[in-house]
Design a protein around this motif. Structure first.
Motif, short mmCIF file in Angstrom:
data_model
loop_
_atom_site.label_atom_id
_atom_site.label_comp_id
_atom_site.label_asym_id
_atom_site.label_seq_id
_atom_site.Cartn_x
_atom_site.Cartn_y
_atom_site.Cartn_z
N LEU A 70 -43.55 82.43 29.42
CA LEU A 70 -44.52 82.02 30.44
C LEU A 70 -43.90 81.86 31.83
O LEU A 70 -44.60 81.94 32.83
CB LEU A 70 -45.16 80.68 30.03
N GLY A 71 -42.58 81.60 31.87
CA GLY A 71 -41.92 81.36 33.15
C GLY A 71 -42.02 79.91 33.59
O GLY A 71 -42.86 79.15 33.10
N GLU A 72 -41.18 79.54 34.53
CA GLU A 72 -41.09 78.14 34.97
C GLU A 72 -42.42 77.62 35.49
O GLU A 72 -42.80 76.47 35.26
CB GLU A 72 -40.02 78.02 36.07
N GLU A 73 -43.18 78.46 36.21
CA GLU A 73 -44.41 78.01 36.86
C GLU A 73 -45.44 77.51 35.85
O GLU A 73 -46.30 76.69 36.18
CB GLU A 73 -45.05 79.14 37.68
N ALA A 74 -45.37 78.01 34.61
CA ALA A 74 -46.38 77.65 33.62
C ALA A 74 -46.08 76.33 32.91
O ALA A 74 -46.92 75.81 32.18
CB ALA A 74 -46.50 78.77 32.57
N LEU A 75 -44.89 75.78 33.14
CA LEU A 75 -44.54 74.51 32.49
C LEU A 75 -45.18 73.37 33.29
O LEU A 75 -44.95 73.25 34.50
CB LEU A 75 -43.03 74.33 32.44
N PRO A 76 -45.97 72.54 32.65
CA PRO A 76 -46.64 71.45 33.38
C PRO A 76 -45.66 70.55 34.12
O PRO A 76 -44.60 70.19 33.57
CB PRO A 76 -47.36 70.68 32.26
N ASP A 77 -46.01 70.19 35.36
CA ASP A 77 -45.11 69.38 36.20
C ASP A 77 -44.72 68.07 35.53
O ASP A 77 -43.59 67.60 35.68
CB ASP A 77 -45.79 69.07 37.54
N PHE A 78 -45.67 67.46 34.81
CA PHE A 78 -45.37 66.13 34.24
C PHE A 78 -44.24 66.20 33.21
O PHE A 78 -43.61 65.19 32.92
CB PHE A 78 -46.62 65.48 33.66
N TYR A 79 -43.99 67.38 32.65
CA TYR A 79 -42.85 67.51 31.74
C TYR A 79 -41.53 67.61 32.51
O TYR A 79 -40.51 67.12 32.06
CB TYR A 79 -42.98 68.79 30.90
N ILE A 80 -41.57 68.29 33.64
CA ILE A 80 -40.33 68.61 34.35
C ILE A 80 -39.85 67.48 35.25
O ILE A 80 -38.66 67.21 35.37
CB ILE A 80 -40.50 69.91 35.18
N GLU A 81 -40.80 66.76 35.88
CA GLU A 81 -40.40 65.81 36.92
C GLU A 81 -39.57 64.65 36.41
O GLU A 81 -38.80 64.06 37.16
CB GLU A 81 -41.63 65.32 37.70
N CYS A 82 -39.70 64.30 35.11
CA CYS A 82 -38.87 63.20 34.59
C CYS A 82 -37.80 63.71 33.62
O CYS A 82 -37.18 62.91 32.91
CB CYS A 82 -39.75 62.15 33.92
N LEU A 83 -37.58 65.01 33.61
CA LEU A 83 -36.56 65.60 32.74
C LEU A 83 -35.22 65.50 33.45
O LEU A 83 -34.99 66.16 34.48
CB LEU A 83 -36.92 67.07 32.47
N GLU A 84 -34.33 64.68 32.93
CA GLU A 84 -33.12 64.33 33.69
C GLU A 84 -32.27 65.53 34.10
O GLU A 84 -31.86 65.64 35.24
CB GLU A 84 -32.29 63.32 32.89
N PRO A 85 -31.97 66.48 33.19
CA PRO A 85 -31.08 67.57 33.61
C PRO A 85 -31.78 68.77 34.23
O PRO A 85 -31.20 69.86 34.32
CB PRO A 85 -30.41 67.98 32.29
N ALA A 86 -33.01 68.61 34.72
CA ALA A 86 -33.79 69.77 35.19
C ALA A 86 -33.05 70.56 36.28
O ALA A 86 -32.99 71.80 36.22
CB ALA A 86 -35.16 69.31 35.71
N GLU A 87 -32.46 69.88 37.26
CA GLU A 87 -31.81 70.59 38.37
C GLU A 87 -30.58 71.37 37.89
O GLU A 87 -30.33 72.49 38.32
CB GLU A 87 -31.42 69.62 39.49
N VAL A 88 -29.80 70.76 37.02
CA VAL A 88 -28.60 71.44 36.49
C VAL A 88 -29.02 72.66 35.68
O VAL A 88 -28.40 73.73 35.77
CB VAL A 88 -27.76 70.48 35.61
N LEU A 89 -30.06 72.53 34.88
CA LEU A 89 -30.53 73.66 34.06
C LEU A 89 -31.07 74.78 34.94
O LEU A 89 -30.86 75.96 34.64
CB LEU A 89 -31.59 73.19 33.07
#
Length: 366
Positions: free
Chosen positions: A314-333
């Protein structure tokens, strides 16, 4: 953002989302999950201090990518390199170092060791740490144990994400996926599941518009053709995955009951559970995560694989924001995913010099 770059990011972020969501209910009975979260089970993160923590499933896959990029960079810059499995072994051992509160060596090779958010001590199988402390790790021919658990299977996600057919032919990719899992898990059902997963991930990148069911069946058939003459367990893995596909196409089945029937305990069962969750949700990320984690098995493992498959799809854009915004290693990944997408920008004798890449993949972040 380029379509494929979004797929790389989606894969690593999706894997982390499924892992973090499943972690809170991992290996708890469905009855216990319902008691804590209600009749429909867990429907989103159960946050700790506002953050969603990832476990060894995400960590190992990320370290595998780090190790492969380290090997690729050595090859391009120095004109010499070891077989890729050696870099997966190196990065897996360095990940194991991150899980111990003592004895970190002075010289390390993975820049991820300097990222605390990917080094939290959340190992889902301490036996794997014991295995990684041994002098010699396992191969397909000489296994170190007979562990069938899913603890090492996400290394195969790193393999499939790293390799395309320009770098390595499909059979070699599949074999490397099996070899990566066999470093720590000697049961053929575990490492053959790694072959299927590596095949599936690389093909999802190559053929983004092919039906998911078709790619899953192709991956299973390729594994049987390559390994079936040597390992009768190839047919066991194949049967499990085919059952998952059949269940996904059967209307009216209770999803939790299907997951309980699939078991979701061994690597092969976890792979089948993830395939079911992806297919039954018809590509809806949120629905897939809920199906992937609500059962009595290895919820974090099923969630991680389902998240990786749908994330790449689906690509990054399809992942709901509420999952990503509190995901601690999101920037490193994201950073790691972008490095996988671009590949080593430098070559031996080339005047182009990338200071950041040199820092990460030649000097280990030192």
């Amino acid at each position: 953002m380029a379509l494929q770059q979004s797929s790389y990011r989606g894969c690593l972020l999706g894997m982390a989302v499924g892992d973090a969501m499943g972690y809170t209910v991992d290996n708890r009975s469905w009855q216990e999950i319902q008691e804590d979260y209600g009749p429909h089970g867990l429907l989103g993160y159960d946050l700790v201090n506002g953050y969603a923590d990832v476990t060894s499933y995400t960590q190992l896959a990320a370290f595998t990518c780090n190790g492969l990029l380290f090997g690729l960079t050595r090859g391009q810059m120095m004109g010499k390199m070891a077989p890729f499995i050696k870099y997966i072994e190196l990065s897996s051992r360095e990940w194991a170092v991150s899980q111990r509160p003592w004895g970190r060596p002075m010289r390390t090779h993975c820049w991820l060791l300097r990222k605390a958010e990917l080094c939290r001590r959340h190992c889902m199988d301490t036996r794997m740490l014991d295995t990684l402390s041994r002098e010699t790790l396992g191969t397909l021919e000489t296994p170190v144990n007979n562990f069938p658990s899913p603890s090492g299977i996400t290394t195969a996600i790193g393999v499939g994400l790293f390799f395309d057919e320009d770098r390595m032919d499909q059979q070699e990719i599949d074999r490397l996926g099996a070899e990566a899992v066999a470093l720590t898990h000697g049961s053929p059902t575990a490492f053959l599941s790694g072959a299927v997963l590596a095949h599936l991930m690389s093909r999802l990148l190559d053929t983004p518009n092919a039906p998911l069911k078709q790619l899953v069946l192709e991956a299973v058939e390729a594994m049987k053709e390559q390994f079936g003459h040597q390992y009768s367990q190839a047919y066991e893995v194949s049967t499990l995955v085919r059952h998952a596909i059949t269940y996904a196409e059967s209307p009216g089945l209770n999803q939790v009951e299907v997951m309980e029937r699939l078991g979701c305990d061994t690597a092969a069962q976890v792979l089948a559970g993830a395939v079911y969750a992806c297919l039954v949700s018809k590509g809806d990320f949120d629905s897939a995560m809920i199906a992937a984690v609500n059962h009595s098995g290895r919820s974090a493992a099923v969630g991680a694989i389902a998240g990786a498959v749908l994330g790449i799809r689906l690509g990054e854009e399809a992942l709901p924001d509420f999952y990503i915004e509190c995901l601690e290693p999101a920037e490193v990944l994201r950073e790691l995913a972008d490095d996988l997408y671009t590949g080593c920008p430098m070559e031996r004798g080339n005047k182009l010099f990338d200071l950041d890449w040199d820092y990460k993949y030649l000097h280990g972040g030192l």
